[in-house]
Write a protein that holds these residues in place. Structure first.
Motif, mmCIF file in Angstrom:
data_model
loop_
_atom_site.group_PDB
_atom_site.id
_atom_site.type_symbol
_atom_site.label_atom_id
_atom_site.label_comp_id
_atom_site.label_asym_id
_atom_site.label_seq_id
_atom_site.Cartn_x
_atom_site.Cartn_y
_atom_site.Cartn_z
ATOM 1 N N SER A 58 0.841 -1.194 0.000
ATOM 2 C CA SER A 58 0.000 0.000 0.000
ATOM 3 C C SER A 58 0.877 1.245 0.000
ATOM 4 O O SER A 58 2.105 1.154 -0.019
ATOM 5 C CB SER A 58 -0.922 -0.006 1.224
ATOM 6 N N THR A 77 1.958 2.519 -4.903
ATOM 7 C CA THR A 77 1.584 1.162 -5.286
ATOM 8 C C THR A 77 2.533 0.159 -4.644
ATOM 9 O O THR A 77 3.515 0.529 -4.007
ATOM 10 C CB THR A 77 1.645 0.995 -6.809
ATOM 11 N N GLN A 78 2.248 -1.122 -4.845
ATOM 12 C CA GLN A 78 3.124 -2.169 -4.353
ATOM 13 C C GLN A 78 4.492 -2.047 -5.005
ATOM 14 O O GLN A 78 4.603 -1.789 -6.201
ATOM 15 C CB GLN A 78 2.529 -3.545 -4.659
ATOM 16 N N THR A 135 0.056 3.360 4.962
ATOM 17 C CA THR A 135 -1.394 3.126 5.063
ATOM 18 C C THR A 135 -1.705 1.683 5.419
ATOM 19 O O THR A 135 -2.858 1.292 5.474
ATOM 20 C CB THR A 135 -2.080 3.497 3.737
#
Length: 267
Positions: A208, A242-243, A261
């Motif tokens: 996240s 993003t990942q 997050t």
């Protein structure tokens, strides 16, 4: 400048200093921070400030750097929103106007609740903090507008932090890395210090959004499988939406403040 040329320069210099702002990640080195005034109306008396992410003048979450001159002491005031503060350099004091002075050194953490009367002072030759808000804008207001929002302030000096190692924290997969949890919940928004020993070569991986500010030390940084290197020193910043993998090669012991997050892993 194309990527090939940038990569060639990185090989010659050891690490890039140009800021990188892509769709999935951002990297800002110390010498590419865009400084302005925290309160332009005060002119030279105003601390300097720089947004690393967000926009402190709008109703959005924001992370910014603030510089204070030695001997700075604000008048009593309040803020319209709660903020979190991380001392990167110098000595900082933040408390009720009548409280005894407690100087917080580099690596310390505090919170300032919205509406509470307080002062902020600085006593190092150079003083620098990272200040974070969950909503904005960031405003300074007079004490006659003070209110109690139900929160209470926290002041944690660097020497009172409690560090966990790989045997204590599931987020740590690297044997010598340490973590000190500061706020939030593991499966939601949270903040922590991460300490990487000199010689650490590994990754911080997250599924996240993640943001990190260098509090102490020096390292080189790569995003995922890209070849571009960025030099990290105190006040440098990197983030991802993003990942992905934040690849870090620590030249000295490094302390990061990480806002995530969700959970992340140090490997």
């Amino acid at each position: 400048m194309n990527r090939l040329t940038m990569t060639a320069i990185a090989g010659l210099l050891g690490a890039m200093t140009l800021p990188v702002m892509a769709n999935d990640h951002t990297v800002i080195s110390t010498d590419n921070i865009d400084w302005g005034m925290l309160n332009p109306a005060r002119g030279d008396a105003s601390p300097k400030a720089a947004d690393l992410w967000g926009d402190r003048t709008k109703d959005v979450a924001t992370g910014m750097l603030v510089k204070f001159k030695k001997g700075f002491s604000s008048p009593p005031h309040i803020h319209n929103i709660t903020y979190r503060g991380i001392v990167i350099e110098g000595l900082m004091h933040n408390d009720d106007p009548g409280a005894d002075t407690m100087w917080l050194p580099s690596g310390s953490f505090w919170t300032q609740p919205a509406g509470e009367n307080h002062i902020t002072a600085a006593n190092g030759d150079d003083n620098l903090i990272y200040l974070e808000i969950d909503s904005g804008p960031y405003l300074v207001k007079p004490v006659d507008q003070a209110f109690d929002n139900g929160e209470r302030p926290i002041n944690v000096s660097e020497n009172n932090l409690f560090w966990l190692n790989v045997d204590d924290a599931t987020w740590l997969k690297a044997g010598n890395a340490q973590i000190s949890y500061l706020w939030g919940k593991p499966d939601a928004a949270n903040g922590s210090f991460v300490k990487l020993p000199a010689g650490f070569k590994g990754t911080i991986e997250s599924d996240s959004a993640l943001k990190a500010v260098v509090v102490k030390g020096s390292a080189t940084y790569q995003w995922d499988n890209q070849k571009t290197l960025t030099a990290l020193t105190p006040s440098s910043f990197f983030s991802s939406d993003t990942q992905g993998k934040h690849v870090i090669d620590a030249k000295t012991e490094v302390v990061l403040y990480v806002n995530s997050t969700g959970s992340f892993n140090v490997k």
